[in-house]
Design a protein around this motif. Sequence first.
Motif, PDB file in Angstrom:
ATOM      1  N   LEU A   1      46.755 -15.909 119.354  1.00 58.86           N
ATOM      2  CA  LEU A   1      46.155 -16.188 118.036  1.00 58.86           C
ATOM      3  C   LEU A   1      44.670 -16.549 118.187  1.00 58.86           C
ATOM      4  O   LEU A   1      43.819 -16.023 117.468  1.00 58.86           O
ATOM      5  CB  LEU A   1      46.906 -17.338 117.338  1.00 58.86           C
ATOM      6  N   VAL A   2      44.369 -17.444 119.123  1.00 54.23           N
ATOM      7  CA  VAL A   2      42.968 -17.846 119.332  1.00 54.23           C
ATOM      8  C   VAL A   2      42.138 -16.625 119.752  1.00 54.23           C
ATOM      9  O   VAL A   2      41.066 -16.370 119.204  1.00 54.23           O
ATOM     10  CB  VAL A   2      42.861 -18.980 120.382  1.00 54.23           C
ATOM     11  N   ARG A   3      42.655 -15.841 120.683  1.00 57.49           N
ATOM     12  CA  ARG A   3      41.922 -14.643 121.141  1.00 57.49           C
ATOM     13  C   ARG A   3      41.612 -13.723 119.968  1.00 57.49           C
ATOM     14  O   ARG A   3      40.512 -13.201 119.838  1.00 57.49           O
ATOM     15  CB  ARG A   3      42.757 -13.857 122.154  1.00 57.49           C
ATOM     16  N   ASP A   4      42.591 -13.556 119.105  1.00 59.02           N
ATOM     17  CA  ASP A   4      42.409 -12.677 117.961  1.00 59.02           C
ATOM     18  C   ASP A   4      41.372 -13.248 116.985  1.00 59.02           C
ATOM     19  O   ASP A   4      40.483 -12.542 116.529  1.00 59.02           O
ATOM     20  CB  ASP A   4      43.763 -12.479 117.263  1.00 59.02           C
ATOM     21  N   LYS A   5      41.484 -14.543 116.689  1.00 63.56           N
ATOM     22  CA  LYS A   5      40.601 -15.166 115.687  1.00 63.56           C
ATOM     23  C   LYS A   5      39.143 -15.210 116.131  1.00 63.56           C
ATOM     24  O   LYS A   5      38.251 -15.192 115.296  1.00 63.56           O
ATOM     25  CB  LYS A   5      41.084 -16.587 115.364  1.00 63.56           C
ATOM     26  N   ILE A   6      38.908 -15.316 117.439  1.00 62.36           N
ATOM     27  CA  ILE A   6      37.514 -15.401 117.894  1.00 62.36           C
ATOM     28  C   ILE A   6      36.949 -14.035 118.309  1.00 62.36           C
ATOM     29  O   ILE A   6      35.808 -13.947 118.726  1.00 62.36           O
ATOM     30  CB  ILE A   6      37.348 -16.429 119.036  1.00 62.36           C
ATOM     31  N   SER A   7      37.765 -12.991 118.118  1.00 59.13           N
ATOM     32  CA  SER A   7      37.352 -11.680 118.642  1.00 59.13           C
ATOM     33  C   SER A   7      36.154 -11.084 117.904  1.00 59.13           C
ATOM     34  O   SER A   7      35.483 -10.202 118.419  1.00 59.13           O
ATOM     35  CB  SER A   7      38.529 -10.709 118.611  1.00 59.13           C
ATOM     36  N   LYS A   8      35.883 -11.559 116.685  1.00 53.37           N
ATOM     37  CA  LYS A   8      34.740 -11.001 115.940  1.00 53.37           C
ATOM     38  C   LYS A   8      33.531 -11.927 115.964  1.00 53.37           C
ATOM     39  O   LYS A   8      32.539 -11.695 115.263  1.00 53.37           O
ATOM     40  CB  LYS A   8      35.144 -10.722 114.499  1.00 53.37           C
ATOM     41  N   ALA A   9      33.607 -12.976 116.774  1.00 54.77           N
ATOM     42  CA  ALA A   9      32.505 -13.945 116.802  1.00 54.77           C
ATOM     43  C   ALA A   9      31.234 -13.321 117.346  1.00 54.77           C
ATOM     44  O   ALA A   9      31.267 -12.485 118.250  1.00 54.77           O
ATOM     45  CB  ALA A   9      32.896 -15.148 117.655  1.00 54.77           C
ATOM     46  N   THR A  10      30.108 -13.757 116.770  1.00 55.62           N
ATOM     47  CA  THR A  10      28.806 -13.405 117.338  1.00 55.62           C
ATOM     48  C   THR A  10      28.291 -14.560 118.201  1.00 55.62           C
ATOM     49  O   THR A  10      27.477 -14.353 119.084  1.00 55.62           O
ATOM     50  CB  THR A  10      27.779 -13.083 116.228  1.00 55.62           C
ATOM     51  N   THR A  11      28.784 -15.775 117.885  1.00 59.42           N
ATOM     52  CA  THR A  11      28.489 -16.952 118.719  1.00 59.42           C
ATOM     53  C   THR A  11      29.806 -17.660 118.993  1.00 59.42           C
ATOM     54  O   THR A  11      30.538 -17.962 118.055  1.00 59.42           O
ATOM     55  CB  THR A  11      27.537 -17.923 117.988  1.00 59.42           C
TER      56      THR A  11
ATOM     57  N   PHE B   1      42.532 -21.936 112.259  1.00 63.58           N
ATOM     58  CA  PHE B   1      43.686 -21.473 113.043  1.00 63.58           C
ATOM     59  C   PHE B   1      44.128 -22.568 114.011  1.00 63.58           C
ATOM     60  O   PHE B   1      43.315 -23.395 114.454  1.00 63.58           O
ATOM     61  CB  PHE B   1      43.342 -20.170 113.788  1.00 63.58           C
ATOM     62  N   SER B   2      45.413 -22.583 114.342  1.00 63.94           N
ATOM     63  CA  SER B   2      45.979 -23.595 115.236  1.00 63.94           C
ATOM     64  C   SER B   2      45.495 -23.392 116.655  1.00 63.94           C
ATOM     65  O   SER B   2      45.393 -22.260 117.132  1.00 63.94           O
ATOM     66  CB  SER B   2      47.506 -23.465 115.272  1.00 63.94           C
ATOM     67  N   ILE B   3      45.233 -24.516 117.319  1.00 65.77           N
ATOM     68  CA  ILE B   3      44.952 -24.461 118.760  1.00 65.77           C
ATOM     69  C   ILE B   3      45.950 -25.377 119.474  1.00 65.77           C
ATOM     70  O   ILE B   3      46.392 -26.378 118.896  1.00 65.77           O
ATOM     71  CB  ILE B   3      43.486 -24.869 119.074  1.00 65.77           C
ATOM     72  N   PRO B   4      46.336 -25.041 120.713  1.00 66.85           N
ATOM     73  CA  PRO B   4      47.344 -25.843 121.412  1.00 66.85           C
ATOM     74  C   PRO B   4      46.721 -27.091 122.042  1.00 66.85           C
ATOM     75  O   PRO B   4      46.053 -27.015 123.067  1.00 66.85           O
ATOM     76  CB  PRO B   4      47.870 -24.877 122.481  1.00 66.85           C
ATOM     77  N   HIS B   5      46.929 -28.255 121.395  1.00 66.52           N
ATOM     78  CA  HIS B   5      46.304 -29.506 121.845  1.00 66.52           C
ATOM     79  C   HIS B   5      47.183 -30.650 121.348  1.00 66.52           C
ATOM     80  O   HIS B   5      47.860 -30.505 120.333  1.00 66.52           O
ATOM     81  CB  HIS B   5      44.888 -29.573 121.248  1.00 66.52           C
ATOM     82  N   ASP B   6      47.137 -31.778 122.055  1.00 61.23           N
ATOM     83  CA  ASP B   6      48.067 -32.870 121.694  1.00 61.23           C
ATOM     84  C   ASP B   6      47.529 -33.754 120.570  1.00 61.23           C
ATOM     85  O   ASP B   6      47.241 -34.924 120.761  1.00 61.23           O
ATOM     86  CB  ASP B   6      48.399 -33.706 122.938  1.00 61.23           C
ATOM     87  N   ALA B   7      47.386 -33.166 119.396  1.00 58.56           N
ATOM     88  CA  ALA B   7      46.974 -33.902 118.196  1.00 58.56           C
ATOM     89  C   ALA B   7      47.917 -33.479 117.073  1.00 58.56           C
ATOM     90  O   ALA B   7      48.771 -32.602 117.266  1.00 58.56           O
ATOM     91  CB  ALA B   7      45.526 -33.572 117.857  1.00 58.56           C
TER      92      ALA B   7
ATOM     93  N   VAL C   1      35.867 -23.449 119.270  1.00 59.36           N
ATOM     94  CA  VAL C   1      37.182 -23.716 119.875  1.00 59.36           C
ATOM     95  C   VAL C   1      37.025 -24.682 121.047  1.00 59.36           C
ATOM     96  O   VAL C   1      36.750 -24.287 122.175  1.00 59.36           O
ATOM     97  CB  VAL C   1      37.936 -22.431 120.314  1.00 59.36           C
ATOM     98  N   LEU C   2      37.184 -25.957 120.715  1.00 63.02           N
ATOM     99  CA  LEU C   2      37.170 -27.001 121.737  1.00 63.02           C
ATOM    100  C   LEU C   2      38.573 -27.596 121.770  1.00 63.02           C
ATOM    101  O   LEU C   2      39.325 -27.453 120.820  1.00 63.02           O
ATOM    102  CB  LEU C   2      36.167 -28.103 121.375  1.00 63.02           C
TER     103      LEU C   2
END
Length: 266
Positions: free
Chosen positions: A159-169, A119-125, A150-151
């Motif tokens: 989007l990031v909140r949604d994608k990591i919402s099921k993480a166990t780590t 998933f996309s993250i907002p970063h200057d790359a 997510v670094l």
Amino acid sequence: MISEPPITILGSSSSGNCALVQTAEAKVLIDAGFSGKRICQMLSDISVRIEEIDAVFLTHEHADHTQGFRGLYRYQNLTWISNKETFESIAHPNKNKARWNHFETGNRFSFKDLEIDTFSIPHDAADPVGFTFSWGGNDLFSPHHNIAWVLDLGHMTSLVRDKISKATTLVIEANYDQRLLEEDTKRPWSVKQRILSRHGHLSNTAVAEYLHSEVSPHLDHILLAHISKDCNSPEAIRRVFAQKTQLAVRSKIRLFNPFSEAIEIL
Ligand SMILES: [Zn+2]
Ligand SMILES: [Zn+2]
């Protein structure tokens, strides 16, 4: 007893990032942000040989995530996995001698026993991504894991909140302390503005506020990483998290201390 997270952070700070995920079928690296020699040494310190690694997943082209390509591209056991834009942004004369697999950002795919979401993250790359890696859960002997990486993100998008919402780590950056960044004398004003921007990096406060507002019950481990050596400190992180997060959440948090290169209790 608190279990160990199912990921080994080999190293993480603003000068280099690399982690190892091992499952029953796969051994993969996430990012290769140290020299090839150093990555081989870090692996050998935990009794893993580079020849055993199946793939390297790259989040974006910045040197603190890709500089290991130069020393490692010759290893034919490695598949380099990135999107096209990241691949195209890596400048190396022998880039095509390595084996590459490209994904479309936003797609899910599998690699051996791993399910990977991108998933996309907002970063200057060029086209930076976060990943989730999930596996297991089919029987008692292989528990389900879902690692979110997510670094390098200027802010938490929905989007990031949604994608990591099921993480166990969750591995997430706590890059800088606002005051230490302002006081830093090494970085010119323009670089500080880049770090602070919505396409820069997350501050201690931003992560603490996110973790205070939204932590799912699935989450067992939270690892703070990509900590700036110049503009942050474990003490500054401890101070912010003591003020902003509840004990129940704080007890799940560890930090990768780039000064001692070890995982520490917050
Ligand atoms: Zn970056
Ligand atoms: Zn970075």
